[in-house]
Design a protein around this motif. Structure first.
Motif, mmCIF file in Angstrom:
data_model
loop_
_atom_site.group_PDB
_atom_site.id
_atom_site.type_symbol
_atom_site.label_atom_id
_atom_site.label_comp_id
_atom_site.label_asym_id
_atom_site.label_seq_id
_atom_site.Cartn_x
_atom_site.Cartn_y
_atom_site.Cartn_z
ATOM 1 N N GLY A 244 65.144 41.407 42.072
ATOM 2 C CA GLY A 244 65.173 42.703 42.733
ATOM 3 C C GLY A 244 66.506 42.991 43.399
ATOM 4 N N VAL A 245 67.068 41.992 44.056
ATOM 5 C CA VAL A 245 68.378 42.157 44.704
ATOM 6 C C VAL A 245 69.450 42.433 43.653
ATOM 7 C CG1 VAL A 245 70.174 40.937 46.002
ATOM 8 C CG2 VAL A 245 67.792 40.818 46.755
ATOM 9 N N THR A 246 69.364 41.739 42.526
ATOM 10 C CA THR A 246 70.343 41.954 41.454
ATOM 11 C C THR A 246 70.237 43.363 40.891
ATOM 12 O OG1 THR A 246 70.251 39.610 40.893
ATOM 13 C CG2 THR A 246 71.189 41.084 39.247
ATOM 14 N N VAL A 247 69.033 43.837 40.677
ATOM 15 C CA VAL A 247 68.840 45.205 40.182
ATOM 16 C C VAL A 247 69.420 46.194 41.190
ATOM 17 C CG1 VAL A 247 67.109 46.973 39.670
ATOM 18 C CG2 VAL A 247 66.856 44.671 38.728
ATOM 19 N N GLN A 248 69.165 45.949 42.471
ATOM 20 C CA GLN A 248 69.709 46.815 43.519
ATOM 21 C C GLN A 248 71.235 46.861 43.447
ATOM 22 O OE1 GLN A 248 68.436 45.779 47.532
ATOM 23 N NE2 GLN A 248 70.328 46.594 48.377
ATOM 24 N N LYS A 249 71.881 45.711 43.271
ATOM 25 C CA LYS A 249 73.340 45.669 43.186
ATOM 26 C C LYS A 249 73.841 46.321 41.899
ATOM 27 C CE LYS A 249 74.097 41.584 46.000
ATOM 28 N NZ LYS A 249 74.581 40.203 46.028
ATOM 29 N N LEU B 37 72.586 48.815 40.291
ATOM 30 C CA LEU B 37 72.442 50.273 40.298
ATOM 31 C C LEU B 37 73.706 50.990 40.750
ATOM 32 C CD1 LEU B 37 68.803 50.735 41.628
ATOM 33 C CD2 LEU B 37 69.665 51.196 39.329
ATOM 34 N N GLY B 38 74.524 50.348 41.541
ATOM 35 C CA GLY B 38 75.732 50.991 42.032
ATOM 36 C C GLY B 38 76.961 50.746 41.171
ATOM 37 N N ARG B 39 76.781 50.208 39.984
ATOM 38 C CA ARG B 39 77.916 49.865 39.122
ATOM 39 C C ARG B 39 77.901 50.665 37.835
ATOM 40 N NH1 ARG B 39 78.917 43.426 39.691
ATOM 41 N NH2 ARG B 39 78.684 43.324 41.946
ATOM 42 N N GLU B 40 79.039 50.606 37.148
ATOM 43 C CA GLU B 40 79.132 51.199 35.813
ATOM 44 C C GLU B 40 78.253 50.396 34.853
ATOM 45 O OE1 GLU B 40 80.860 53.979 34.964
ATOM 46 O OE2 GLU B 40 81.334 54.219 37.084
ATOM 47 N N LYS B 41 78.019 50.957 33.664
ATOM 48 C CA LYS B 41 77.087 50.367 32.712
ATOM 49 C C LYS B 41 77.449 48.922 32.320
ATOM 50 C CE LYS B 41 74.745 51.285 28.361
ATOM 51 N NZ LYS B 41 74.571 52.215 27.256
ATOM 52 N N LYS B 42 78.677 48.674 31.903
ATOM 53 C CA LYS B 42 79.084 47.339 31.437
ATOM 54 C C LYS B 42 79.037 46.297 32.558
ATOM 55 C CE LYS B 42 81.326 44.408 28.594
ATOM 56 N NZ LYS B 42 80.662 43.133 28.716
ATOM 57 N N PRO B 43 79.649 46.549 33.722
ATOM 58 C CA PRO B 43 79.540 45.560 34.809
ATOM 59 C C PRO B 43 78.100 45.332 35.270
ATOM 60 C CG PRO B 43 81.313 47.106 35.280
ATOM 61 C CD PRO B 43 80.576 47.629 34.079
ATOM 62 N N ALA C 41 75.385 45.568 33.347
ATOM 63 C CA ALA C 41 74.745 44.744 32.313
ATOM 64 C C ALA C 41 75.201 43.296 32.421
ATOM 65 C CB ALA C 41 75.061 45.296 30.926
ATOM 66 N N ASP C 42 76.491 43.091 32.693
ATOM 67 C CA ASP C 42 77.007 41.723 32.854
ATOM 68 C C ASP C 42 76.369 41.029 34.050
ATOM 69 O OD1 ASP C 42 78.626 42.098 30.651
ATOM 70 O OD2 ASP C 42 80.458 42.476 31.817
ATOM 71 N N LEU C 43 76.222 41.758 35.149
ATOM 72 C CA LEU C 43 75.589 41.197 36.340
ATOM 73 C C LEU C 43 74.143 40.818 36.053
ATOM 74 C CD1 LEU C 43 75.650 40.534 39.377
ATOM 75 C CD2 LEU C 43 74.993 42.923 39.800
ATOM 76 N N MET C 44 73.422 41.686 35.352
ATOM 77 C CA MET C 44 72.020 41.398 35.031
ATOM 78 C C MET C 44 71.898 40.175 34.122
ATOM 79 S SD MET C 44 70.209 43.415 36.819
ATOM 80 C CE MET C 44 68.644 42.961 36.114
ATOM 81 N N LYS C 45 72.793 40.061 33.145
ATOM 82 C CA LYS C 45 72.758 38.897 32.247
ATOM 83 C C LYS C 45 73.055 37.619 33.004
ATOM 84 C CE LYS C 45 74.062 41.386 28.085
ATOM 85 N NZ LYS C 45 75.130 41.651 27.107
ATOM 86 N N LEU C 46 74.043 37.650 33.889
ATOM 87 C CA LEU C 46 74.388 36.478 34.687
ATOM 88 C C LEU C 46 73.230 36.077 35.587
ATOM 89 C CD1 LEU C 46 76.565 34.424 35.556
ATOM 90 C CD2 LEU C 46 77.277 36.104 37.287
#
Length: 132
Positions: A63-68, A70-76, A78-83
């Motif tokens: 949930g915290v990762t999804v929250q973070k 949401l405030g980014r561009e698409k590629k960063p 997606a990279d954050l979610m994968k990590l």
């Protein structure tokens, strides 16, 4: 010190509390199942507590990762979610390994609660207010 928790979105907190409640209820049923099957001992209680804490923690981190993200561009984002997904998967693997390695934990009681948040997510529409 708890500044990061104050910055956590109210929805993430609310849904984590919901998942924790579902996990608690299902953990009680798991304990009862072991008791009825006459396989209950302290390792079941400790394993269940360990697995349930890991499951709820994993959900909160997601949930915290999804929250973070949401405030980014698409590629960063997606990279954050994968990590995050990779890290959380490795954490769950470590929990499972510890469940088999530590003699004070029942391996089944560690593994089964890892599925409880998924059950909670499937049941969520039945408890949502006004269909939301």
């Amino acid at each position: 010190m708890l500044d990061w928790f104050r910055k956590t979105d109210a929805t993430v907190k609310r849904e984590t509390v919901y998942i924790a409640a579902v996990t608690g209820i299902l953990s009680l049923l798991l304990q009862a199942g072991f008791l009825v099957a006459k396989h209950w001992d302290y390792t079941v209680l400790l394993g269940n507590a360990f697995g349930a804490a890991a499951a709820v923690g994993n959900f909160f981190l997601m949930g915290v990762t999804v929250q973070k993200a949401l405030g980014r561009e698409k590629k960063p984002a997606a990279d954050l979610m994968k990590l995050s997904q990779t890290g959380r998967l490795l954490m769950q693997l470590a929990v499972i390994v510890l469940g088999f390695v530590l003699p004070c934990l029942n391996e089944y009681a560690v593994i089964i609660p890892l599925f409880f948040p998924r059950i909670g997510v499937m049941l969520r529409p039945f408890f949502a207010k006004n269909g939301s």
